[in-house]
Enzyme design. Sequence first.
Site, short mmCIF file in Angstrom:
data_model
loop_
_atom_site.label_atom_id
_atom_site.label_comp_id
_atom_site.label_asym_id
_atom_site.label_seq_id
_atom_site.Cartn_x
_atom_site.Cartn_y
_atom_site.Cartn_z
CD GLN A 72 -3.79 7.91 -4.31
OE1 GLN A 72 -2.80 8.41 -4.81
NE2 GLN A 72 -4.94 7.79 -4.97
CG HIS A 120 -4.60 15.05 -6.86
ND1 HIS A 120 -5.93 15.11 -7.28
CD2 HIS A 120 -4.44 13.82 -6.32
CE1 HIS A 120 -6.51 13.95 -6.98
NE2 HIS A 120 -5.64 13.15 -6.40
CG HIS A 146 -3.48 11.65 -2.03
ND1 HIS A 146 -4.68 11.15 -1.57
CD2 HIS A 146 -3.60 11.70 -3.37
CE1 HIS A 146 -5.49 10.93 -2.62
NE2 HIS A 146 -4.86 11.26 -3.71
N GLY A 152 -0.71 9.94 -11.19
CA GLY A 152 -0.07 10.21 -9.92
C GLY A 152 -0.55 9.19 -8.90
CB CYS A 181 -8.70 10.77 -6.74
SG CYS A 181 -7.61 10.13 -5.45
CG LEU A 182 -5.53 6.03 -9.56
CD1 LEU A 182 -4.12 5.46 -9.47
CD2 LEU A 182 -6.28 5.40 -10.73
ZN ZN Z 1 -5.66 11.21 -5.60
#
Ligand code: ZN
Length: 159
Positions: free
Chosen positions: A49, A130, A134, A44, A88-89
């Site tokens: 991000q 999730h 964000h 995701g 999470c990235l």
């Molecule tokens: Zn994330």
Amino acid sequence: MNKIKIIGEPVLREKSELITDIDEEIAKLAQDMGVIMQESNGIGLAAPQIGLSKRMFVTYAPNDKLRVFINPDIIMTSPETSAYEEGCLSIPGVYADVTRSSAVAIQAFNEKGKLFKLDADGILARVILHEYDHLQGKMFVDYLSEKKQQRILKKFRKK
Ligand SMILES: [Zn+2]
């Protein structure tokens, strides 16, 4: 080339803005986000991000297809919850159990501007919740104890 914003970047804590026109530019962005997500081995990725405060995310859950969610609304979350290890990235190397609703109903537009509804459970539901977080400026570590959060934040401050 790493375009992914890491915890500590203010954009990750902003409430993202509605997308007013789902045009070619947004379609291209959705495509780019899909590529970045897969190159990063993520399941995701939300627009904040990559530094864009826009209400949009992509998912690619195991045994599912690539999905694009633009201006999503969570319609329903199940009262049943489950705990599962998340990462999470934007918080590389950190994994922790997070308790969330087991199922979710969501409504969003796809990259073609078409409105759709989706009922999801399992990992897809988790990824959706999730990624939706964000867009609210929320990250999975927010669900952890204060002590754990401090330890994680310290790790990223040192760099
Ligand atoms: Zn994330």
